[in-house]
Write a protein that holds these residues in place. Structure first.
Motif, mmCIF file in Angstrom:
data_model
loop_
_atom_site.group_PDB
_atom_site.id
_atom_site.type_symbol
_atom_site.label_atom_id
_atom_site.label_comp_id
_atom_site.label_asym_id
_atom_site.label_seq_id
_atom_site.Cartn_x
_atom_site.Cartn_y
_atom_site.Cartn_z
ATOM 1 N N PHE A 158 -48.469 8.906 13.769
ATOM 2 C CA PHE A 158 -49.462 7.842 13.609
ATOM 3 C C PHE A 158 -50.684 8.348 12.846
ATOM 4 O O PHE A 158 -51.153 7.697 11.905
ATOM 5 N N CYS A 159 -51.193 9.511 13.231
ATOM 6 C CA CYS A 159 -52.385 10.058 12.588
ATOM 7 C C CYS A 159 -52.126 10.415 11.127
ATOM 8 O O CYS A 159 -52.984 10.211 10.267
ATOM 9 N N LYS A 160 -50.939 10.935 10.849
ATOM 10 C CA LYS A 160 -50.610 11.253 9.459
ATOM 11 C C LYS A 160 -50.490 9.985 8.628
ATOM 12 O O LYS A 160 -50.953 9.935 7.479
ATOM 13 N N SER A 161 -49.883 8.960 9.205
ATOM 14 C CA SER A 161 -49.745 7.690 8.487
ATOM 15 C C SER A 161 -51.110 7.072 8.215
ATOM 16 O O SER A 161 -51.380 6.596 7.106
ATOM 17 N N VAL A 162 -51.972 7.089 9.227
ATOM 18 C CA VAL A 162 -53.319 6.544 9.063
ATOM 19 C C VAL A 162 -54.084 7.319 8.000
ATOM 20 O O VAL A 162 -54.796 6.739 7.168
ATOM 21 N N MET A 206 -55.498 5.760 4.621
ATOM 22 C CA MET A 206 -56.937 5.846 4.399
ATOM 23 C C MET A 206 -57.245 6.480 3.044
ATOM 24 O O MET A 206 -58.116 6.005 2.298
ATOM 25 N N ALA A 207 -56.526 7.549 2.711
ATOM 26 C CA ALA A 207 -56.743 8.215 1.427
ATOM 27 C C ALA A 207 -56.380 7.296 0.265
ATOM 28 O O ALA A 207 -57.094 7.237 -0.743
ATOM 29 N N LEU A 208 -55.274 6.574 0.398
ATOM 30 C CA LEU A 208 -54.873 5.633 -0.649
ATOM 31 C C LEU A 208 -55.905 4.525 -0.820
ATOM 32 O O LEU A 208 -56.207 4.113 -1.951
ATOM 33 N N CYS A 209 -56.452 4.047 0.282
ATOM 34 C CA CYS A 209 -57.495 3.015 0.217
ATOM 35 C C CYS A 209 -58.745 3.548 -0.473
ATOM 36 O O CYS A 209 -59.401 2.831 -1.237
ATOM 37 N N TYR A 235 -59.326 13.440 -0.992
ATOM 38 C CA TYR A 235 -58.649 14.712 -1.274
ATOM 39 C C TYR A 235 -58.663 15.615 -0.041
ATOM 40 O O TYR A 235 -57.642 16.214 0.318
ATOM 41 N N THR A 236 -59.806 15.692 0.618
ATOM 42 C CA THR A 236 -59.963 16.579 1.771
ATOM 43 C C THR A 236 -59.006 16.217 2.900
ATOM 44 O O THR A 236 -58.328 17.086 3.464
ATOM 45 N N ILE A 237 -58.923 14.938 3.227
ATOM 46 C CA ILE A 237 -58.084 14.555 4.367
ATOM 47 C C ILE A 237 -56.596 14.645 4.025
ATOM 48 O O ILE A 237 -55.769 14.908 4.909
ATOM 49 N N ILE A 238 -56.245 14.444 2.757
ATOM 50 C CA ILE A 238 -54.840 14.588 2.370
ATOM 51 C C ILE A 238 -54.403 16.049 2.477
ATOM 52 O O ILE A 238 -53.312 16.360 2.977
ATOM 53 N N ILE A 239 -55.255 16.961 2.015
ATOM 54 C CA ILE A 239 -54.930 18.387 2.141
ATOM 55 C C ILE A 239 -54.834 18.765 3.616
ATOM 56 O O ILE A 239 -53.938 19.513 4.030
#
Length: 205
Positions: free
Chosen positions: A9-13, A17-20, A79-83
Motif C-alpha cells: 500500500f505504501c509503495k503504491s501510494v 504521489m510521485a506521478l501526481c 525524485y526523493t520519495i521514488i528513490i
C-alpha cells in the motif's frame, strides 16, 4: 500478512504521489510557461505543440513563486520519495543516491550567479530544493516506521543490481525532465522559431 499489505500500500501510494507531482509540474509548464522551454521543442517534433498551445493560460493569475519555484521543489520531492521507494524506505541505504540530485541542482543554481551556467540565479529555487529534500526524507522516515516496522530484514532485500538499475533509470528520467523544463539558449520559441531575447533587444532599440 498485514505487514506485507502495508508495504504494498505504501509503495503504491508513493508511486502515485510521485506521478501526481510530476504531472503537476508538467501542467504548470504547459499552462503557464512560454514555449521557449526545451520540452516545447520536443512537443513540436512529435506534432502536439499546436494542441498544447491552445491550453495556454494567463500566467499572471498564478504567483511568481508557485509558477517558477514550487515546480522545482515538487520535482525534487517526487525524485526523493521514488528513490526511497526503490530502496525500501531505508534512509541509510538510499541517502547517497537521493543527495546526488539536489547537490547537482543547487550547485547549478549557484553557478548561474557568476554566469558559469546558463540561467538566472534564484535563491527561492534553492529554498524550494531544501524544503523538498527535507520533506522527502521525513516522508521516507515515517513510511519506514509505519510500513516496515514489523517486516523482517530478510524480506526487505531485493537484488542490488535491480535496485541500482531502477535508481539510475529514475535519475536519468528526472534529469531529462529537468532539462525539458529549462529555457533554450537565446530563448527560441518552439512555435515561431524567433528568439525572445532578440525581439526584446529590437524593441529596446
Amino acid at each position: 500478512m498485514t505487514a506485507n499489505i502495508n508495504v504494498r500500500f505504501c509503495k503504491s501510494v508513493t508511486i502515485v504521489m510521485a506521478l501526481c507531482c510530476v504531472l503537476f509540474c508538467g501542467m504548470m509548464y504547459i499552462y503557464f510557461r512560454p514555449d521557449t522551454l526545451k520540452m516545447f521543442h520536443f512537443f513540436r517534433y512529435i506534432g502536439i505543440l499546436d494542441i498544447l498551445e491552445n491550453m495556454k493560460r494567463d500566467p499572471s493569475v498564478v504567483s511568481s513563486w508557485v509558477l517558477y519555484n514550487l515546480p522545482d521543489g515538487v520535482w525534487l520531492f517526487a525524485y526523493t520519495i521514488i528513490i526511497g521507494c526503490i530502496w525500501n524506505f531505508k534512509i541509510r541505504d538510499c541517502w547517497m543516491f537521493i543527495l546526488v540530485m539536489p547537490t547537482i541542482s543547487i550547485s547549478h543554481e549557484f553557478m548561474q550567479m557568476p554566469g558559469i551556467m546558463h540561467g538566472t540565479y534564484d535563491p527561492n529555487d534553492v529554498f524550494a530544493y531544501i524544503v523538498a529534500l527535507v520533506a522527502g526524507f521525513v516522508y521516507i522516515y515515517f513510511i519506514e516506521k509505519f510500513a516496515f516496522k514489523t517486516v523482517r530484514r530478510v524480506e526487505r532485500r531485493r537484488t542490488s543490481s535491480l535496485k541500482l538499475f531502477l535508481t539510475m533509470f529514475t535519475f536519468s528520467l528526472f534529469v531529462l525532465l529537468a532539462i525539458g523544463s529549462d529555457d533554450t539558449v537565446g530563448r527560441i520559441s518552439a512555435n515561431t522559431g524567433c528568439s525572445f531575447e532578440k525581439v526584446e533587444e529590437n524593441h529596446g532599440d
